[in-house]
Design a protein around this motif. Structure first.
Motif, PDB file in Angstrom:
ATOM      1  N   GLU B 411       0.875  -1.234  -0.040  1.00  0.00           N
ATOM      2  CA  GLU B 411      -0.038  -0.068   0.063  1.00  0.00           C
ATOM      3  C   GLU B 411       0.923   1.425  -0.120  1.00  0.00           C
ATOM      4  O   GLU B 411       0.678   2.329  -0.454  1.00  0.00           O
ATOM      5  CB  GLU B 411      -0.821   0.025   1.375  1.00  0.00           C
ATOM      6  N   GLY B 412       2.245   1.244   0.497  1.00  0.00           N
ATOM      7  CA  GLY B 412       3.095   2.400   0.689  1.00  0.00           C
ATOM      8  C   GLY B 412       3.552   2.830  -0.671  1.00  0.00           C
ATOM      9  O   GLY B 412       3.588   1.964  -1.678  1.00  0.00           O
ATOM     10  N   VAL B 413       4.155   3.958  -0.742  1.00  0.00           N
ATOM     11  CA  VAL B 413       4.782   4.123  -2.191  1.00  0.00           C
ATOM     12  C   VAL B 413       6.282   3.923  -2.104  1.00  0.00           C
ATOM     13  O   VAL B 413       6.997   4.310  -0.942  1.00  0.00           O
ATOM     14  CB  VAL B 413       4.592   5.640  -2.435  1.00  0.00           C
ATOM     15  N   SER B 414       6.764   3.412  -2.927  1.00  0.00           N
ATOM     16  CA  SER B 414       8.280   2.922  -2.925  1.00  0.00           C
ATOM     17  C   SER B 414       9.048   4.177  -3.273  1.00  0.00           C
ATOM     18  O   SER B 414       8.830   4.954  -4.152  1.00  0.00           O
ATOM     19  CB  SER B 414       8.699   1.967  -4.018  1.00  0.00           C
ATOM     20  N   MET B 415      10.006   4.629  -2.284  1.00  0.00           N
ATOM     21  CA  MET B 415      10.743   5.966  -2.420  1.00  0.00           C
ATOM     22  C   MET B 415      11.607   5.863  -3.878  1.00  0.00           C
ATOM     23  O   MET B 415      12.007   6.876  -4.345  1.00  0.00           O
ATOM     24  CB  MET B 415      11.483   6.178  -1.240  1.00  0.00           C
ATOM     25  N   GLU B 416      11.946   4.477  -4.207  1.00  0.00           N
ATOM     26  CA  GLU B 416      12.776   4.246  -5.606  1.00  0.00           C
ATOM     27  C   GLU B 416      11.809   4.663  -6.817  1.00  0.00           C
ATOM     28  O   GLU B 416      12.072   5.513  -7.600  1.00  0.00           O
ATOM     29  CB  GLU B 416      13.296   2.889  -5.668  1.00  0.00           C
ATOM     30  N   ALA B 417      10.590   4.380  -6.428  1.00  0.00           N
ATOM     31  CA  ALA B 417       9.539   4.603  -7.646  1.00  0.00           C
ATOM     32  C   ALA B 417       9.477   6.160  -7.648  1.00  0.00           C
ATOM     33  O   ALA B 417       9.352   6.771  -8.872  1.00  0.00           O
ATOM     34  CB  ALA B 417       8.214   3.900  -7.385  1.00  0.00           C
ATOM     35  N   PHE B 418       9.437   6.788  -6.514  1.00  0.00           N
ATOM     36  CA  PHE B 418       9.239   8.256  -6.340  1.00  0.00           C
ATOM     37  C   PHE B 418      10.263   8.950  -7.045  1.00  0.00           C
ATOM     38  O   PHE B 418      10.135   9.790  -7.976  1.00  0.00           O
ATOM     39  CB  PHE B 418       9.180   8.650  -4.946  1.00  0.00           C
ATOM     40  N   ARG B 419      11.529   8.593  -6.583  1.00  0.00           N
ATOM     41  CA  ARG B 419      12.572   9.187  -7.372  1.00  0.00           C
ATOM     42  C   ARG B 419      12.919   9.088  -8.840  1.00  0.00           C
ATOM     43  O   ARG B 419      13.012  10.024  -9.528  1.00  0.00           O
ATOM     44  CB  ARG B 419      14.002   8.289  -6.681  1.00  0.00           C
ATOM     45  N   ASP B 420      12.537   7.779  -9.305  1.00  0.00           N
ATOM     46  CA  ASP B 420      12.491   7.482 -10.767  1.00  0.00           C
ATOM     47  C   ASP B 420      11.352   8.258 -11.417  1.00  0.00           C
ATOM     48  O   ASP B 420      11.550   9.093 -12.583  1.00  0.00           O
ATOM     49  CB  ASP B 420      12.188   6.097 -10.969  1.00  0.00           C
ATOM     50  N   ALA B 421      10.206   8.353 -10.723  1.00  0.00           N
ATOM     51  CA  ALA B 421       9.061   9.519 -11.416  1.00  0.00           C
ATOM     52  C   ALA B 421       9.817  10.838 -11.314  1.00  0.00           C
ATOM     53  O   ALA B 421       9.317  11.575 -12.271  1.00  0.00           O
ATOM     54  CB  ALA B 421       7.793   9.207 -10.500  1.00  0.00           C
ATOM     55  N   PHE B 422      10.236  11.183 -10.485  1.00  0.00           N
ATOM     56  CA  PHE B 422      10.851  12.535 -10.314  1.00  0.00           C
ATOM     57  C   PHE B 422      11.638  12.853 -11.517  1.00  0.00           C
ATOM     58  O   PHE B 422      11.625  13.903 -12.260  1.00  0.00           O
ATOM     59  CB  PHE B 422      11.424  12.990  -9.055  1.00  0.00           C
ATOM     60  N   VAL B 423      12.637  12.161 -11.741  1.00  0.00           N
ATOM     61  CA  VAL B 423      13.861  12.222 -12.752  1.00  0.00           C
ATOM     62  C   VAL B 423      13.164  12.181 -14.056  1.00  0.00           C
ATOM     63  O   VAL B 423      13.527  13.286 -14.879  1.00  0.00           O
ATOM     64  CB  VAL B 423      14.877  11.258 -12.405  1.00  0.00           C
ATOM     65  N   LYS B 424      12.362  11.140 -14.287  1.00  0.00           N
ATOM     66  CA  LYS B 424      11.739  11.125 -15.673  1.00  0.00           C
ATOM     67  C   LYS B 424      10.528  12.465 -16.034  1.00  0.00           C
ATOM     68  O   LYS B 424      10.858  12.847 -16.984  1.00  0.00           O
ATOM     69  CB  LYS B 424      10.979   9.762 -15.706  1.00  0.00           C
ATOM     70  N   GLY B 425      10.113  12.806 -14.995  1.00  0.00           N
ATOM     71  CA  GLY B 425       9.200  13.998 -14.921  1.00  0.00           C
ATOM     72  C   GLY B 425       9.651  15.202 -15.172  1.00  0.00           C
ATOM     73  O   GLY B 425       9.107  16.073 -15.865  1.00  0.00           O
ATOM     74  N   ASN B 426      10.776  15.327 -14.708  1.00  0.00           N
ATOM     75  CA  ASN B 426      12.040  16.533 -14.958  1.00  0.00           C
ATOM     76  C   ASN B 426      11.967  16.967 -16.475  1.00  0.00           C
ATOM     77  O   ASN B 426      11.827  18.241 -16.669  1.00  0.00           O
ATOM     78  CB  ASN B 426      13.141  16.166 -14.326  1.00  0.00           C
ATOM     79  N   MET B 427      12.156  16.201 -17.437  1.00  0.00           N
ATOM     80  CA  MET B 427      12.132  16.388 -18.789  1.00  0.00           C
ATOM     81  C   MET B 427      10.624  17.042 -19.097  1.00  0.00           C
ATOM     82  O   MET B 427      10.702  18.105 -19.757  1.00  0.00           O
ATOM     83  CB  MET B 427      12.342  15.290 -19.768  1.00  0.00           C
ATOM     84  N   PHE B 428       9.523  16.486 -18.620  1.00  0.00           N
ATOM     85  CA  PHE B 428       8.492  17.067 -19.123  1.00  0.00           C
ATOM     86  C   PHE B 428       8.146  18.368 -18.266  1.00  0.00           C
ATOM     87  O   PHE B 428       7.777  19.270 -18.874  1.00  0.00           O
ATOM     88  CB  PHE B 428       7.299  16.071 -18.403  1.00  0.00           C
ATOM     89  N   ALA B 429       8.439  18.607 -16.847  1.00  0.00           N
ATOM     90  CA  ALA B 429       8.327  19.543 -16.266  1.00  0.00           C
ATOM     91  C   ALA B 429       9.300  20.616 -16.566  1.00  0.00           C
ATOM     92  O   ALA B 429       8.806  21.828 -16.472  1.00  0.00           O
ATOM     93  CB  ALA B 429       8.713  19.163 -14.683  1.00  0.00           C
TER      94      ALA B 429
END
Lengths: 644, 644
Positions: B411-429
């Motif tokens: 149920e919790g959010v994996s902090m690795e998944a958060f980090r990866d989403a941030f780095v990938k999202g950076n290009m979009f952002a």
């Protein structure tokens, strides 16, 4: 510049100008690298940098064997790697605008240039001159507020060019200045009582004449014309700075300017001085000047439709006998040095006179610094003026002389000699070679009399003379301006030019090169030094308020933390705004702007560090080690400069 | 932004705002790299860059095994090497100031924001909608000028914070705006007849409601508070952008701001929506928000003395069904997309909506471009909004979720998944990944319906469809913004970011990569291409006036000359101002700023070159070869876009 310092130091000052308006065209235009560093320390170099034309390359054109001019050399316009700025060109009116805005902002509109106001009489109570600490006003000046007619300069009344195009040159933010500011007082007189007076009133300085001081030197026979035009030409280097020596029609300098303008300095070989030694100006018109230019630049064509401004001058080099009357009345700029304009020095050296004087006056008036520092103004700046005049004497003769036909032509100027003089002169012309002599403000070896203009400016307030240790920071020269490398803010990783943090806010700075604080012995050294600093009774009233702290360490940024690794005196706490996050920097790699490698650049040991004192004008006053001996030097330096 | 374009394009426009003053605190603050490039194209990125806080590093804080937060990662805040800018933070009020100054300057004070003015009724003459070329005004809007009381936003009346500190936030250049500009008309109504109307009127858009269009999407249960404070804390990364996930007290984002401010986004886990799905705002105060922050950031301490602004919001993602009504009424910004603010997208994407629409409207109104281009607004920007909403949906759930205790905690959010989403999202952002689909304005392969939001925006004006040749410039992507490398001005050797020359002046640009003009075959190719260009009857009325020329060659600078080596159409002659020296650049080494290596960067062949068309918003419309075939593409492209 002086009013800018008065605004920054919070001094109650007035500035009067006999002209009715600010400058809108013509006059000076070149800004050297050092002037841009100074503008940046006030916060407006970016405005100049954005509007100006940037001069990148200097092209030399000389006659070939056939007597026809051709490009013989290309050299960078300024030495590479000296500064984060290069030389730029922008008309004086815009530079006045940046100063006016700065003065308005920092004096909260209290200090305004009072235009159309003329000094008429100056008198002194000399018996009150010596005691600077008491609140007396020993100078009396009678001012007259001119009528509109009197305040218009002759040239703008006479010249078609200025008249016709006056408004077209205005930038949007200049329009307010078309309205005279002291309306209502025209024709009236006023008595002002002052502690100090500074005459920045030009080559015909009224202030200098009241003091009975002289400008020494003679005019030459060389007459030059100046045109600010939008040129129409097939000359390929019209957007480069060019020195053109024609075979027998004289020389020309091309200075590309902003807004498609080009300034041409054109030698007028057909105009000669009369028996009085002066040229008849009435013979000189834009038509005679462009005709001379066309001969020099042939076989290329050169005409124009638009002329912004023009003038003519006779080369001469003169320097003032005195810059200072009893540390109460001072002279600056053209009032104490005049020379030829082509090396782009006039406005720069003049602004730098006032930049040198302003903070000293500000700190003395506020009772912070000892009045004796005022004597360093003449010692430091008259020496610069003497160097400038020697430089200009040599450079202008090489430029005005006829090029040698061959190696046997001894009367002609060798183009190799001209090129070498230009390249060597470039360091001087950058403004970055200024090296102030030993004094109470510059703790270095040698005689203050020999290293300045002859004035004695050694300190008499410390038992043992303080001398900085140059070897601890081999590229931070005692007496010269603090050089620049990039570092990162410890707290947010943002890259900064370290020089950007040496703002002209009237404060001295103690720059702590903390070395590698991850070594426990070094960290202990830093803590012991900071303990001495924060427990000094002498420095306590001045610390942070008049002496700012700036730290650069050499550990890895990500392995250090501001609150954990650096004593509080380096980043003081404020109950309303918390910790200071803007004073501790690190010499480390950035994400987007490379690695400044500042310790290597400054020549400072990465483990042991050192401590440096900069004056409010960024000149280096002291260098010492990060230990008790260095601390004694720091405290001794300030005891010689600040009031106890 | 839209008014800025209207000013630049010389359009007679009005802008009305129901608020009584501009913004002085709070609201949006993040500026992405693409927004700064756009500001730079208008000429004011430097003002934002100077005043803003620069965000360099993002630090991630997560609970360790003991449940106590610790720094788990440091990553660059934006991808390295994408732009000459990085992400910065500055409050919206300053950004409004830069736009207001720009609009004033470029409209000669004709276009002013009319504040305290509200639209009440909008009606249409639909039969006049289709013919954009005739001078009709088919839209009627009734405006009401509010009284002073009506024009004050509720919040600034109610909140102590805004009231007490209102004036303290003002910059010097904001004081004029305290005075209402349409004084005298309060309480009166006015009828305006318009050709086009654009509703940039926020999430509760009156314009959208008049058109009957919907925002589709639902709110979530996540409630967040926002505090703009000067923090007093021992948290070591308070000047970094931080994402803090606490073990069980919710999450917080730290956004360091200008002037020592920090914006904190704080999850309010104790506030829940009621039965209606909405949270009770009255329970939320600065005290409850800081208390929630203190729990998240523990064991570090966090308090404040100074609060600049605060608010709270409930996360939801909604996107408009339509952005365009018959190419006559348009919606932009929050009126058609709302989402959570933490990725710093809202102000940016909204400004970029108007940036996309403004030049199209300007060129259609002036009779230059075909009205059909207006349909590309919805096709291009609704697609971006859909992508944004998908991004925000994913990112905000990862950020609001409880961190996983271990790999078995599904149920919790994996902090690795958060980090990866941030780095990938950076290009979009960053705003730099926007890739507009095939249309009459973007000559690329594929279906315009598939690549946009479903609207058909293919051109029907050319016999054969024009498709650019991507392989000739592998790093200049059709449909994306033209990237940046440094080049030198051929005439004065000054280094420029090539992007700086793609100004937002309403002009398309033909960028000629001339290749190596010292090869005679290449020079002949260039001359033949330029002959076709300058003899085109279709392009003649537009050349230079609406289509600017920009040339970059790859020969040695010092071996080429502007007048000798480059055809006149690349640097046109003007009888009053002479040759154009500002349009021909070279990919060569500079003295002070290194070598841009632009041809390699752009992926263009150094010998053969190519030709690129950019739209007035710097997006790449066409790429072709420097020959007859390429010329046909250029002419074909413009025949599909411009009126014949």
């Amino acid at each position: 510049m002086l009013a800018a310092w008065m605004a920054r130091c919070g001094i109650n000052a007035r500035i009067v100008d006999k002209r009715g308006t600010k400058i809108y065209a013509g006059q000076a235009d070149g800004l050297q690298m050092r002037s841009l560093e100074i503008f940046d320390s006030f916060g407006f170099a970016d405005r100049a940098w954005k509007e100006a034309n940037h001069m990148i390359e200097m092209c030399m054109w000389n006659p070939g064997q056939d007597g026809v001019i051709r490009r013989s050399d290309r050299v960078p316009d300024v030495p590479v790697g000296l500064s984060r700025f290069q030389q730029i060109v922008l008309h004086q009116g815009r530079i006045e605008r940046f100063f006016l805005d700065h003065i308005k902002k920092h004096s909260e509109d209290r200090i305004r240039v009072e235009r159309g106001v003329l000094p008429e009489v100056m008198s002194f109570s000399e018996e009150e001159f010596n005691d600077h600490s008491i609140d007396t006003y020993p100078i009396t000046v009678k001012l007259r507020h001119l009528t509109e007619e009197e305040a218009m300069p002759e040239q703008s009344k006479a010249s078609e060019v200025s008249d016709g195009l006056f408004r077209s040159n205005l930038a949007a933010d200049d329009t307010d200045d078309l309205i005279r500011q002291s309306v209502g007082k025209e024709g009236t007189a006023e008595i002002v009582r002052a502690k100090y007076v500074v005459g920045c009133d030009g080559a015909h300085s009224w202030t200098r004449k009241q003091l009975g001081f002289e400008l020494e030197g003679e005019p030459t026979d060389f007459i030059w014309g100046v045109l600010d035009i939008i040129p129409i030409t097939d000359f390929p280097d019209i957007r480069m700075r060019c020195a053109i020596h024609s075979a027998s029609s004289g020389s020309m300098m091309v200075i590309p300017r902003e807004n498609k303008l080009v300034r041409l300095y054109i030698q007028l070989t057909e105009i000669k001085p009369d028996a009085s030694g002066r040229a008849d100006r009435s013979k000189i018109t834009p038509a005679t000047i462009i005709a001379a230019a066309q001969k020099i630049i042939a076989p290329y064509k050169l005409t124009y439709e638009y002329c912004d401004w023009w003038t003519a001058y006779q080369i001469g080099q003169r320097v003032g006998t005195n810059f200072d009357y009893s540390s109460r009345v001072f002279l600056a700029g053209d009032a104490v040095h005049t020379h030829s304009p082509k090396a782009g020095q006039g406005m720069n050296v003049s602004m730098q006179d006032a930049y040198n004087l302003g903070w000293k006056l500000g700190l003395v008036i506020r009772g912070i610094a000892r009045p004796e520092i005022l004597k360093t103004y003449q010692s430091e700046r008259r020496r610069v003026a003497q160097d400038l005049i020697a430089f200009d004497h040599k450079f202008s003769r090489l430029f005005s002389g006829r090029p040698a036909k061959d190696v046997l032509d001894e009367e002609g100027v060798s183009m190799e000699a001209f090129r070498d003089a230009f390249v060597k002169g470039n360091m001087f012309a950058s403004g970055l070679s200024v090296d102030y002599g030993s004094s109470m403000l510059i703790a270095k070896e040698g005689s203050s009399i020999d290293q300045g203009d002859g004035t004695d400016v050694s300190s008499s307030y410390t038992k043992t003379r303080v001398v900085g240790r140059q070897e601890l920071a081999t590229n931070i020269k005692l007496g010269m301006r603090f050089p620049n490398y990039k570092v990162l803010n410890q707290s947010d990783a943002r890259p900064w030019h370290l020089q950007e943090n040496l703002r002209s806010d009237g404060r001295f700075r103690i720059i702590v090169f903390a070395g590698d604080v991850l070594f426990s012995t070094q960290k202990s050294k830093l803590e012991a030094f900071c303990d001495l600093l924060s427990s000094s009774q002498f420095l306590a009233p001045y610390l942070h308020r008049n002496i700012a702290m700036l730290t650069v360490h050499s550990s890895k940024r990500t392995e250090t933390e501001l609150l954990r690794d650096f004593p509080e005196v380096l980043h003081p706490f404020d109950t309303r705004t918390g910790w200071d996050y803007d004073s501790v920097f690190v010499d480390d790699e950035s994400y987007h702007e490379g690695f400044g490698d500042a310790y290597n650049g400054y020549g400072v040991d990465k483990e042991a560090g050192c401590v440096v004192i900069t004056r409010p004008d960024q000149y280096v006053g002291f260098i010492g080690s990060l230990n008790e001996q260095g601390w004694e030097g720091v405290e001794g330096y300030f005891k010689g400069v600040l009031m106890s």
